[in-house]
Design a protein around this motif. Structure first.
Motif, mmCIF file in Angstrom:
data_model
loop_
_atom_site.group_PDB
_atom_site.id
_atom_site.type_symbol
_atom_site.label_atom_id
_atom_site.label_comp_id
_atom_site.label_asym_id
_atom_site.label_seq_id
_atom_site.Cartn_x
_atom_site.Cartn_y
_atom_site.Cartn_z
ATOM 1 N N GLY A 58 0.798 -1.223 0.000
ATOM 2 C CA GLY A 58 0.000 0.000 0.000
ATOM 3 C C GLY A 58 0.829 1.271 0.000
ATOM 4 N N PHE A 59 2.142 1.132 -0.151
ATOM 5 C CA PHE A 59 3.025 2.310 -0.083
ATOM 6 C C PHE A 59 2.573 3.414 -1.038
ATOM 7 C CE2 PHE A 59 6.810 4.692 -1.447
ATOM 8 C CZ PHE A 59 7.349 5.062 -0.227
ATOM 9 N N ASP A 60 2.190 3.010 -2.253
ATOM 10 C CA ASP A 60 1.851 4.015 -3.260
ATOM 11 C C ASP A 60 0.558 4.766 -2.958
ATOM 12 O OD1 ASP A 60 4.119 3.458 -4.630
ATOM 13 O OD2 ASP A 60 3.176 1.994 -5.969
ATOM 14 N N SER A 61 -0.233 4.244 -2.041
ATOM 15 C CA SER A 61 -1.485 4.946 -1.720
ATOM 16 C C SER A 61 -1.232 6.127 -0.791
ATOM 17 C CB SER A 61 -2.473 3.978 -1.061
ATOM 18 O OG SER A 61 -2.060 3.674 0.265
ATOM 19 N N GLU A 69 10.877 15.037 5.685
ATOM 20 C CA GLU A 69 10.752 13.629 6.073
ATOM 21 C C GLU A 69 11.848 12.801 5.402
ATOM 22 O OE1 GLU A 69 6.903 11.803 5.397
ATOM 23 O OE2 GLU A 69 7.734 9.806 5.748
ATOM 24 N N ASP A 70 12.086 13.057 4.122
ATOM 25 C CA ASP A 70 13.131 12.297 3.421
ATOM 26 C C ASP A 70 14.500 12.519 4.059
ATOM 27 O OD1 ASP A 70 11.386 11.181 1.654
ATOM 28 O OD2 ASP A 70 11.697 12.677 0.093
ATOM 29 N N ASP A 71 14.768 13.763 4.450
ATOM 30 C CA ASP A 71 16.049 14.045 5.095
ATOM 31 C C ASP A 71 16.197 13.258 6.388
ATOM 32 O OD1 ASP A 71 16.693 15.774 3.131
ATOM 33 O OD2 ASP A 71 16.412 17.607 4.307
ATOM 34 N N MET A 72 15.111 13.217 7.166
ATOM 35 C CA MET A 72 15.179 12.479 8.426
ATOM 36 C C MET A 72 15.334 10.991 8.147
ATOM 37 S SD MET A 72 15.176 14.725 10.729
ATOM 38 C CE MET A 72 15.547 13.459 11.911
ATOM 39 N N GLU A 80 14.683 1.487 3.958
ATOM 40 C CA GLU A 80 14.328 0.733 2.749
ATOM 41 C C GLU A 80 13.583 1.671 1.811
ATOM 42 O OE1 GLU A 80 12.817 -3.102 2.975
ATOM 43 O OE2 GLU A 80 13.885 -3.609 4.822
ATOM 44 N N PRO A 81 13.440 1.275 0.533
ATOM 45 C CA PRO A 81 12.747 2.174 -0.403
ATOM 46 C C PRO A 81 11.323 2.486 0.053
ATOM 47 C CG PRO A 81 13.784 0.347 -1.583
ATOM 48 C CD PRO A 81 13.968 0.079 -0.121
ATOM 49 N N GLU A 82 10.729 1.607 0.813
ATOM 50 C CA GLU A 82 9.348 1.850 1.232
ATOM 51 C C GLU A 82 9.261 2.263 2.693
ATOM 52 O OE1 GLU A 82 7.357 -1.653 -0.279
ATOM 53 O OE2 GLU A 82 7.157 -0.640 -2.214
ATOM 54 N N SER A 83 10.312 2.891 3.167
ATOM 55 C CA SER A 83 10.315 3.411 4.536
ATOM 56 C C SER A 83 9.533 4.712 4.615
ATOM 57 C CB SER A 83 11.752 3.703 4.981
ATOM 58 O OG SER A 83 12.472 2.517 5.193
ATOM 59 N N ARG A 84 8.873 4.934 5.734
ATOM 60 C CA ARG A 84 8.234 6.227 6.014
ATOM 61 C C ARG A 84 8.376 6.520 7.500
ATOM 62 N NH1 ARG A 84 4.649 8.620 2.219
ATOM 63 N NH2 ARG A 84 4.777 10.307 3.725
ATOM 64 N N LEU A 85 8.216 7.789 7.836
ATOM 65 C CA LEU A 85 8.073 8.138 9.247
ATOM 66 C C LEU A 85 6.581 8.014 9.548
ATOM 67 C CD1 LEU A 85 10.436 11.220 9.547
ATOM 68 C CD2 LEU A 85 10.871 8.868 10.273
ATOM 69 N N THR A 92 -4.827 6.640 3.514
ATOM 70 C CA THR A 92 -5.900 7.045 2.592
ATOM 71 C C THR A 92 -6.988 5.979 2.669
ATOM 72 O OG1 THR A 92 -4.855 5.949 0.726
ATOM 73 C CG2 THR A 92 -4.257 8.252 1.102
ATOM 74 N N ASP A 93 -7.633 5.681 1.550
ATOM 75 C CA ASP A 93 -8.709 4.688 1.637
ATOM 76 C C ASP A 93 -8.223 3.266 1.359
ATOM 77 O OD1 ASP A 93 -8.125 5.172 -0.957
ATOM 78 O OD2 ASP A 93 -10.206 5.372 -1.632
ATOM 79 N N GLU A 94 -6.909 3.093 1.272
ATOM 80 C CA GLU A 94 -6.401 1.745 0.973
ATOM 81 C C GLU A 94 -5.799 1.066 2.190
ATOM 82 O OE1 GLU A 94 -3.942 0.737 -2.391
ATOM 83 O OE2 GLU A 94 -4.794 2.453 -3.465
ATOM 84 N N ASP A 95 -5.914 -0.259 2.198
ATOM 85 C CA ASP A 95 -5.323 -1.032 3.293
ATOM 86 C C ASP A 95 -3.796 -0.995 3.205
ATOM 87 O OD1 ASP A 95 -7.911 -1.619 3.779
ATOM 88 O OD2 ASP A 95 -7.777 -3.745 3.253
ATOM 89 N N LEU A 96 -3.168 -1.144 4.347
ATOM 90 C CA LEU A 96 -1.705 -1.118 4.397
ATOM 91 C C LEU A 96 -1.184 -2.325 5.175
ATOM 92 C CD1 LEU A 96 -1.186 2.588 5.559
ATOM 93 C CD2 LEU A 96 -0.961 1.747 3.221
ATOM 94 N N VAL A 97 0.010 -2.734 4.832
ATOM 95 C CA VAL A 97 0.734 -3.706 5.655
ATOM 96 C C VAL A 97 2.016 -3.017 6.106
ATOM 97 C CG1 VAL A 97 1.882 -5.939 5.741
ATOM 98 C CG2 VAL A 97 -0.222 -5.678 4.396
ATOM 99 N N VAL A 98 2.186 -2.939 7.415
ATOM 100 C CA VAL A 98 3.268 -2.121 7.974
ATOM 101 C C VAL A 98 4.192 -2.973 8.833
ATOM 102 C CG1 VAL A 98 3.762 -0.196 9.550
ATOM 103 C CG2 VAL A 98 1.828 -0.048 7.973
ATOM 104 N N GLU A 99 5.462 -2.795 8.611
ATOM 105 C CA GLU A 99 6.451 -3.469 9.461
ATOM 106 C C GLU A 99 7.108 -2.435 10.358
ATOM 107 O OE1 GLU A 99 9.174 -5.962 7.323
ATOM 108 O OE2 GLU A 99 10.716 -5.712 8.868
ATOM 109 N N ILE A 100 7.150 -2.724 11.635
ATOM 110 C CA ILE A 100 7.876 -1.847 12.565
ATOM 111 C C ILE A 100 9.283 -2.418 12.665
ATOM 112 C CG2 ILE A 100 7.917 -0.891 14.902
ATOM 113 C CD1 ILE A 100 4.918 -1.823 15.100
ATOM 114 N N PRO A 101 10.295 -1.633 12.294
ATOM 115 C CA PRO A 101 11.642 -2.209 12.291
ATOM 116 C C PRO A 101 12.030 -2.696 13.677
ATOM 117 C CG PRO A 101 11.631 0.002 11.349
ATOM 118 C CD PRO A 101 10.276 -0.230 11.927
ATOM 119 N N ARG A 102 12.891 -3.665 13.703
ATOM 120 C CA ARG A 102 13.320 -4.268 14.965
ATOM 121 C C ARG A 102 13.990 -3.230 15.862
ATOM 122 N NH1 ARG A 102 16.172 -9.397 15.632
ATOM 123 N NH2 ARG A 102 16.362 -9.583 17.882
#
Ligand code: FES
Length: 111
Positions: A58-61, A69-72, A80-85, A92-102
């Motif tokens: 769901g990253f693209d949603s 944010e990118d700087d941080m 990873e390429p699909e990392s976010r803060l 948004t209206d789409e489901d997501l699968v999220v990994e919390i890093p170790r």
């Protein structure tokens, strides 16, 4: 309502979790509301990396990250390429699968 699947994380949700989100809520707020205590050392002001998550589906949603944010994120442990803060990424209206890093960067230093 969109759903967020949090993948199992030893510290925060050992069994993983599937929770409902509201559109416009940040991933961090959804997690906290559901008892998943992702760290948020700077109190959600985009000034740390402890709330780093990886969006496995769901990253693209998500709305694009800001430059700040990118700087941080560049400083985050295990980027990873699909990392976010998670305090900046709004559902948004789409489901997501999220990994919390170790580890977050704070933990990485201690180990
Ligand atoms: S809580 Fe610090 S950037 Fe998200």
């Amino acid at each position: 309502m969109p759903k967020i699947v949090f993948l199992p994380n030893q510290e925060h949700c050992p069994e993983g979790a599937v929770v409902e989100a509201q559109e416009g809520e940040t991933i961090l707020d959804v997690a906290l509301r559901n008892g998943i205590e992702i760290e948020h050392a700077c109190e959600k002001s985009c000034a740390c990396t402890t709330c780093h998550c990886i969006i496995r589906e769901g990253f693209d949603s998500l709305a694009e990250s800001s430059e700040l944010e990118d700087d941080m994120l560049d400083k985050a442990w295990g980027l990873e390429p699909e990392s976010r803060l998670s305090c900046q990424a709004k559902v948004t209206d789409e489901d997501l699968v999220v990994e919390i890093p170790r580890y977050t960067i704070n933990h990485a230093r201690e180990h």
